[in-house]
Design an enzyme around this catalytic site. Structure first.
Site, PDB file in Angstrom:
ATOM      1  N   HIS A  61      31.963  14.921  75.124  1.00  0.00           N
ATOM      2  CA  HIS A  61      33.028  15.092  74.286  1.00  0.00           C
ATOM      3  C   HIS A  61      34.115  15.625  74.723  1.00  0.00           C
ATOM      4  O   HIS A  61      33.930  15.234  76.335  1.00  0.00           O
ATOM      5  CB  HIS A  61      33.143  16.508  73.417  1.00  0.00           C
ATOM      6  CG  HIS A  61      32.652  18.208  74.213  1.00  0.00           C
ATOM      7  ND1 HIS A  61      31.258  17.722  74.779  1.00  0.00           N
ATOM      8  CD2 HIS A  61      33.317  19.344  73.857  1.00  0.00           C
ATOM      9  CE1 HIS A  61      31.479  18.925  74.885  1.00  0.00           C
ATOM     10  NE2 HIS A  61      32.471  19.965  74.679  1.00  0.00           N
ATOM     11  N   HIS A  63      36.511  18.386  76.452  1.00  0.00           N
ATOM     12  CA  HIS A  63      36.486  19.462  77.072  1.00  0.00           C
ATOM     13  C   HIS A  63      36.401  18.954  78.413  1.00  0.00           C
ATOM     14  O   HIS A  63      35.523  18.108  78.702  1.00  0.00           O
ATOM     15  CB  HIS A  63      35.579  20.468  76.904  1.00  0.00           C
ATOM     16  CG  HIS A  63      35.872  20.742  75.092  1.00  0.00           C
ATOM     17  ND1 HIS A  63      34.998  21.672  74.045  1.00  0.00           N
ATOM     18  CD2 HIS A  63      36.999  21.640  74.836  1.00  0.00           C
ATOM     19  CE1 HIS A  63      36.229  21.674  72.935  1.00  0.00           C
ATOM     20  NE2 HIS A  63      37.678  21.277  73.529  1.00  0.00           N
ATOM     21  N   ASP A  65      35.138  20.284  80.907  1.00  0.00           N
ATOM     22  CA  ASP A  65      33.576  20.248  82.045  1.00  0.00           C
ATOM     23  C   ASP A  65      32.357  19.317  81.379  1.00  0.00           C
ATOM     24  O   ASP A  65      31.481  19.872  81.904  1.00  0.00           O
ATOM     25  CB  ASP A  65      32.992  21.989  81.557  1.00  0.00           C
ATOM     26  CG  ASP A  65      32.954  22.054  80.149  1.00  0.00           C
ATOM     27  OD1 ASP A  65      33.634  21.621  79.435  1.00  0.00           O
ATOM     28  OD2 ASP A  65      31.879  23.261  79.619  1.00  0.00           O
ATOM     29  N   ASP A 209      27.959  21.123  73.207  1.00  0.00           N
ATOM     30  CA  ASP A 209      28.438  22.128  72.796  1.00  0.00           C
ATOM     31  C   ASP A 209      27.924  22.086  71.313  1.00  0.00           C
ATOM     32  O   ASP A 209      29.004  20.672  70.706  1.00  0.00           O
ATOM     33  CB  ASP A 209      29.788  22.551  73.427  1.00  0.00           C
ATOM     34  CG  ASP A 209      29.835  22.645  75.089  1.00  0.00           C
ATOM     35  OD1 ASP A 209      28.644  21.833  75.276  1.00  0.00           O
ATOM     36  OD2 ASP A 209      30.852  22.832  75.105  1.00  0.00           O
ATOM     37  N   HIS A 267      23.850  25.350  80.196  1.00  0.00           N
ATOM     38  CA  HIS A 267      26.151  25.342  79.664  1.00  0.00           C
ATOM     39  C   HIS A 267      25.407  26.563  79.627  1.00  0.00           C
ATOM     40  O   HIS A 267      26.723  27.523  78.196  1.00  0.00           O
ATOM     41  CB  HIS A 267      25.617  24.860  78.195  1.00  0.00           C
ATOM     42  CG  HIS A 267      27.236  24.086  77.780  1.00  0.00           C
ATOM     43  ND1 HIS A 267      28.135  25.605  77.320  1.00  0.00           N
ATOM     44  CD2 HIS A 267      28.451  23.811  78.968  1.00  0.00           C
ATOM     45  CE1 HIS A 267      29.348  24.997  77.760  1.00  0.00           C
ATOM     46  NE2 HIS A 267      29.318  24.031  78.143  1.00  0.00           N
TER      47      HIS A 267
HETATM   48 ZN   LIG Z   1      30.938  23.105  77.683  1.00  0.00          ZN
HETATM   49 ZN   LIG Z   2      33.044  21.935  74.602  1.00  0.00          ZN
END
Ligand SMILES: [Zn+2]
Ligand SMILES: [Zn+2]
Length: 303
Positions: A61, A63, A65, A209, A267
């Protein structure tokens, strides 16, 4: 699948000693890079992993990170004179970001990037030895995990038995596929007399996530190695719900329903300088849990 090499196990904010998400899955001497947080190319170097062996990159995705290391890695591949194609799988917007980056920096990428936009749960790749599918996760923005299904491996030759039966060399491939052997005197040797069963085929699931939904375990039922985020301890459940993340206890409860050989936690929130309690919490529910850490190598043949 030979090995999984963890390059980063942190989350959105920097934490000392931890890097954002990235890992390499080695399969038949090729590298599948899964997520590419900031600094991934340095982590690849530190682990002596050749950029050129990376044939496929999967981004869960958008994001930061999980992908901010990608423009840098692709630029370095260009500087290193890469020729071979790169297969890139990720959210539709990823290609827009890369195109803008290359346009504004006046970079010309001379190798081919085959971009595969992931918008639903689907088959991403199907080879003789591996099937890869996307699995939709429950996060603040569209997010996908990846499941790698190893196909049945060839049977293993029993050296002594084939010698005694005088099996000609050209027939070995047939034995690996499961054929019986008939010699020149019409004597039949069952395949099981000449071979050992194949090594175990693994199913690896990468779930970044995610706020786990009730039905989620059904999609992961055959998984033997489950990588699942565990951003928080269960004492931070309200925060986990608010930010669409998972607690260590919840990740372990998911594993308890699937019963993989291994649950790999990862994570971790930057609030935890010591991640030991995350493992303790998970192990109370699912003892076969381990912590992902930088440079951890999971050897599938040993599971
Ligand atoms: Zn993340
Ligand atoms: Zn995320």
């Amino acid at each position: 699948m030979e090995k999984l090499i963890i390059l980063g196990c942190g989350s959105a904010l920097p934490a000392s000693g931890r890097n954002p998400t990235s890992q390499v899955l080695e399969h038949n001497g090729k590298y599948f890079l899964i997520d590419c947080g900031e600094g991934t190319q340095s982590r690849l170097r530190e682990n002596k992993l050749s950029f050129d062996k990376i044939t496929h990159i999967f981004i869960s995705h958008l994001h930061g990170d999980h992908y901010l290391g990608l423009p840098g890695l692709i630029s370095s591949m260009q500087l290193l004179g890469r020729i071979k194609d790169l297969n890139l799988y990720g959210p539709p917007g990823l290609w827009d970001i890369l195109e803008l980056q290359f346009k504004l920096s006046n970079s010309r990428i001379s190798f081919t990037i085959n971009f595969h936009s992931i918008e639903e749960e689907t088959e991403l790749l199907n080879t003789d030895s591996l099937l890869i599918r996307s699995i939709e996760l429950n996060h603040r923005i569209k997010c996908f995990g990846f499941i790698f299904f190893e196909k049945e491996k060839p049977r293993r030759i029993n050296g002594e038995a084939v010698k005694n039966a005088e099996v000609p060399h050209f027939f070995m491939e047939n034995l690996r596929k499961g054929d019986d052997f008939i010699n020149t005197l019409s004597k039949v040797y069952a395949n099981s007399e000449l071979t050992f069963s194949p090594k175990k085929s693994h199913v690896y699931a990468f779930c970044s996530d995610n706020r786990i939904k009730n039905t989620f375990h059904k999609k992961l039922k055959d998984v033997t190695v489950l990588y699942h985020e565990s951003t928080f301890l269960h004492s931070e459940l309200a925060r986990a719900k608010r930010t669409f993340h998972t607690t260590a206890k919840e990740a372990a409860e998911l594993a308890l329903k699937i019963k993989p050989d291994l649950l790999v936690l990862s994570h971790y929130s930057a609030r935890y300088s010591d991640i030991g309690p995350i493992l303790i919490e998970a192990k109370k529910v699912y003892p076969k849990s381990i912590l992902a850490k930088e440079k951890l190598i999971i050897d599938f043949s040993k599971l």
